[in-house]
Design an enzyme around this catalytic site. Structure first.
Site, PDB file in Angstrom:
ATOM      1  N   GLU A  30       0.834  -1.208   0.000  1.00  0.00           N
ATOM      2  CA  GLU A  30       0.000   0.000   0.000  1.00  0.00           C
ATOM      3  C   GLU A  30       0.865   1.252   0.000  1.00  0.00           C
ATOM      4  O   GLU A  30       2.075   1.188   0.217  1.00  0.00           O
ATOM      5  CB  GLU A  30      -0.914  -0.005   1.226  1.00  0.00           C
ATOM      6  CG  GLU A  30      -0.137  -0.047   2.538  1.00  0.00           C
ATOM      7  CD  GLU A  30      -0.915   0.489   3.724  1.00  0.00           C
ATOM      8  OE1 GLU A  30      -1.226   1.688   3.708  1.00  0.00           O
ATOM      9  OE2 GLU A  30      -1.177  -0.284   4.667  1.00  0.00           O
ATOM     10  N   LYS A 164      -4.967  -2.903  13.642  1.00  0.00           N
ATOM     11  CA  LYS A 164      -4.352  -1.808  14.396  1.00  0.00           C
ATOM     12  C   LYS A 164      -4.850  -1.840  15.841  1.00  0.00           C
ATOM     13  O   LYS A 164      -6.026  -2.038  16.100  1.00  0.00           O
ATOM     14  CB  LYS A 164      -4.664  -0.479  13.734  1.00  0.00           C
ATOM     15  CG  LYS A 164      -4.050  -0.353  12.343  1.00  0.00           C
ATOM     16  CD  LYS A 164      -4.367   0.973  11.701  1.00  0.00           C
ATOM     17  CE  LYS A 164      -3.663   1.107  10.354  1.00  0.00           C
ATOM     18  NZ  LYS A 164      -4.321   0.385   9.263  1.00  0.00           N
TER      19      LYS A 164
END
Length: 307
Positions: A30, A164
């Protein structure tokens, strides 16, 4: 894969083009981590280091981005530098993707939009730091990352260090279970918590080596069981952070985000910045270490996916 109808949108780097012609393993990356996830110069250094780690481990890196409306599959050094320094880059998820391309703008690919770019390019594996997921208090806010839906809808394997740690790990796993996404733990039975090696939650299956991971993915797709696979890879022991310190920093950041009415795609960068401040930069070091660790594993798995 026939790219004729996509030629006007896609732009492959020479390195990726050659790899595709020779059926070499390719690992997607990404670009939001470069443009929005880390400060300069750590962002460009980490991006280059991850690409080099992938090459050293026998695969070809394909960092994705949208530059002047072109969907880039593999970036040049100049393009990496542009993604690392320009302020004119939109954080691009699925809803932004077509608009950015059509208006010839610049977009950094999130997990969700990297999956889209990878699908368009026919890539099978993607390496990131942490997966987006269900936010804490989502039962009130309905804040659920698009990453989960894209992962569930596309045949791709994502290598990450768990979701996360600012998220609700338990609810994220529940969501993935509903969508039928298998969650594997690389040499672990527990879901990693990004900055720390384990959470209280178990993964679906422990994976012992890269070949085993690739075999599971290929079997799923051969059987027509559409959808992605999550391969979670714990942060290296030496780089793992103190769980109590991280959780305290996250709790304080969540309170501040609520007070400042920060929501949507602004939430994650804000929270990670606050955690960085609270840990005096240690969280950035840990983030860099876990991304590199994931790049290694991604390249190893890719070699078996492309046999």
């Amino acid at each position: 894969m026939n790219f004729d109808h996509l030629k006007k949108y896609l732009d492959f780097s020479d390195e990726v083009k050659r790899a595709m012609e020779e059926n070499k393993p390719i690992v997607a990356l990404e670009s939001t981590i470069i443009s929005h996830g880390m400060p300069y110069p750590q962002n460009i250094e980490t991006a280059k280091a991850c690409e080099e780690i992938i090459r050293e481990n026998g695969a070809v890196p394909a960092t994705t981005a949208i530059i002047n409306g072109k969907i880039k599959i593999g970036l040049s050094e100049e393009e990496l530098e542009f993604m690392a320094t320009s302020k004119d880059i939109i954080k691009a998820s699925r809803r932004d993707f077509a608009y950015i391309v059509s208006q010839k703008l610049n977009g950094a690919t999130t997990v969700a939009s990297t999956i889209i770019a990878a699908r368009l390019a026919g890539l099978k594996i993607f390496v990131t730091g942490g997966l987006g997921g269900v936010h804490r208090n989502a039962e009130v806010t309905f804040d659920i990352s698009r990453d989960l839906e894209e992962l569930a809808s596309n045949d791709i394997m994502i290598v990450c260090a768990g979701c996360k740690s600012i998220l609700d790990i338990g609810l994220t796993l529940e969501y993935l279970e509903t969508k039928g996404v298998p969650v594997f733990g690389y040499q672990t039975e527990y879901m990693p918590a990004f900055f720390t090696r384990k959470s209280e939650f178990k993964v679906d299956y422990k994976i012992n080596n890269p070949e085993e991971a690739a075999r599971a993915a290929l079997t799923q797709w051969d059987l027509g069981l559409k959808g992605g696979i999550l391969l979670t890879n714990p942060i290296p022991e030496a780089d793992s952070m103190d769980e109590d310190k991280i959780n305290k920093a996250i709790e304080e950041a969540l309170v501040e985000a609520e007070e400042k009415h920060i929501h949507g795609k602004e939430t994650t960068p804000f929270l990670l910045t606050k955690v960085l401040e609270a840990t005096e930069g240690k969280s950035l070091e840990a983030n860099i270490a876990l991304v590199k660790n994931n790049a290694r594993l991604g390249a190893e798995v890719a070699k078996y996916l492309y046999e």
